[in-house]
Design an enzyme around this catalytic site. Structure first.
Site, short mmCIF file in Angstrom:
data_model
loop_
_atom_site.label_atom_id
_atom_site.label_comp_id
_atom_site.label_asym_id
_atom_site.label_seq_id
_atom_site.Cartn_x
_atom_site.Cartn_y
_atom_site.Cartn_z
N GLU B 42 -19.75 20.61 29.53
CA GLU B 42 -20.28 19.69 28.50
C GLU B 42 -19.49 18.37 28.55
O GLU B 42 -18.28 18.37 28.74
CB GLU B 42 -20.09 20.37 27.14
CG GLU B 42 -20.60 19.61 25.94
CD GLU B 42 -20.36 20.39 24.63
OE1 GLU B 42 -19.62 21.41 24.66
OE2 GLU B 42 -20.90 19.97 23.59
N LYS B 111 -28.49 18.33 22.93
CA LYS B 111 -27.95 19.46 22.17
C LYS B 111 -28.52 19.49 20.74
O LYS B 111 -28.43 18.49 20.02
CB LYS B 111 -26.43 19.35 22.13
CG LYS B 111 -25.69 20.54 21.57
CD LYS B 111 -24.16 20.29 21.65
CE LYS B 111 -23.33 21.45 21.19
NZ LYS B 111 -21.88 21.17 21.31
N CYS B 144 -23.23 24.73 24.69
CA CYS B 144 -22.13 25.20 23.83
C CYS B 144 -22.58 25.86 22.52
O CYS B 144 -23.10 26.96 22.56
CB CYS B 144 -21.18 24.02 23.57
SG CYS B 144 -19.47 24.54 23.22
#
Lengths: 272, 272
Positions: B42, B111, B144
């Site tokens: 990330e 995200k 994540c």
């Protein structure tokens, strides 16, 4: 603090009276010691590996069975969650779990997700898992394979369960050396992502050639095991179940508040 | 068989050019070795612990950045998934992941679930995670904290992903001695209950006092780790991604077929 005990028993298939007594003794032992929540395995009264549906029917009991009266008397102030083969009024069989205390039966849950040859014997449940509001906290009930469906565990968590009490009967499967059983890992992760406690009470021994995992574990809200079965087959722990009600992860993060249900429904409309 | 490599890099916050080159070198190394799917962490180009939103903005790049051209040239026949700070045309910043190969950018994912102080810098994504149909299999992308929402991982699995490629940046947290990182356990369980593979590529080192978990792991469809980062920071494995398409557990059980979505919607109507 809530005292929880799981009894990893080894009932013998077909020996209904003996198994009922085994369960009664476990209840009596924990209740007399002041345990708040007592969890017994799935199908603890009947055993699991039936030779036929007819055998299962013979080992199933109705909700009015005197067994529950004796268990309730033994339970007193404790809450007991135990699996049993249920015969309904219409003759159908369910893989059920009873929740009871000294006042009698508080709820009966019928397993929603039947595993393997259970499908040849039992009817799947069609009602929501109970979430009992007790003086020990809010106790949700699931059975074994139910735990493998994150839709359901999440829903029970969102509905307010502080603790999931889960009778199980995990068949032993191969796993890499040094690893916990995958079913236990699943409970650990389920506890963590939902920030609630889980008490899963498994079987031990071997039944008609089927070995059991003996995976009984009490898991805290961070997803870490706090107790497994001791030499006597008892896993005991004290947990602050009120911790389950605060889903805060950091000052800016909340395990439930950070969900985006409207978005899920929009981007995956067929699944939400 | 699909060859997968994750590069557990240690980019340095603020050093955009150096980080871009670090990523390029990793891509070149794996691609020249014939790796099919290459995963980087990330925010690999920017670093993670920003001193301010302004710093993050300076480190963000648009989709037309020449960096992607050089990465695509290096990728060739490989598919690369890498996290970066994205500056959109309207000036908003996203915590994004690019998927690219020799033909250029295949997809950009923003995200959906922002962790902690990311919320002070980035705008949360509002589009579905891409599931790329490639000659290597169907590759879903999450970043994540997204992985901690079973609603989303389940949806990506139901939409057909064979592999979830997940750039991560897991802050190191305390855990009991001998335990895997909770984030890795979560990926293992997510892989198992959905019977798909997961390649999570984490960070290593320390950034402005924040230590990283270095939890990079490639996980098979049974939920067991098959590779973690070696001394060079590379986790590599070959997986048969077509295995993800058969959800059979036993002759009578299927991980997806045993779901009861109509029941979930009926018994928990506010949640499904």
């Amino acid at each position: 603090m809530t005292r929880i005990e799981c009894h990893q028993l080894a009932p013998r298939v077909g020996e209904l009276a003996a198994n009922q007594h085994l369960a009664l003794a476990a209840i009596r032992s924990s209740a007399s010691a002041g345990v708040d929540v007592i969890v017994l395995p799935e199908l603890v009264t009947s055993g699991y590996v039936f030779s036929s549906a007819a055998e299962a029917a013979q080992l199933a009991v109705g909700r009015d069975d005197p067994m529950f009266t004796s268990w309730a008397e033994a339970a007193g102030d404790s809450l007991v969650i135990a699996g049993f083969a249920e015969r309904a009024g219409d003759g159908l069989l369910y893989n059920s779990a009873v929740a009871l205390d000294g006042t009698g039966i508080r709820a009966v849950y019928r397993k929603i997700h039947l595993w393997d040859s259970e499908k040849l014997v039992f009817t799947p449940g069609g009602d929501a898992p109970p979430i009992l509001d007790t003086r020990h906290g809010r106790i949700g009930i699931l059975i074994c394979y139910d735990l493998e469906f994150p839709e359901l565990t999440r829903a029970v968590a969102l509905a307010g369960a502080d603790l999931i009490a889960a009778p199980t009967n995990w068949p032993l499967t191969e796993r890499p050396a040094g690893e916990r059983a995958a079913e236990v890992l699943n409970c650990m992760v389920t506890a963590r992502v939902n920030h609630l406690a889980i008490a899963c009470c498994d079987r031990t021994g071997t039944e008609r050639g089927q070995r059991w995992t003996a995976g009984t574990t009490i898991i805290d809200q961070d997803g870490w095991p706090v107790a497994t079965a001791d030499d006597a087959g008892v896993a005991g722990a004290e947990l602050d179940l009120l911790r389950s009600r605060d889903k805060t992860l950091t000052p800016l993060c909340d395990a439930f508040g950070d969900r985006r249900p409207e978005l899920y429904a929009r981007i995956f409309p067929l699944q939400h």
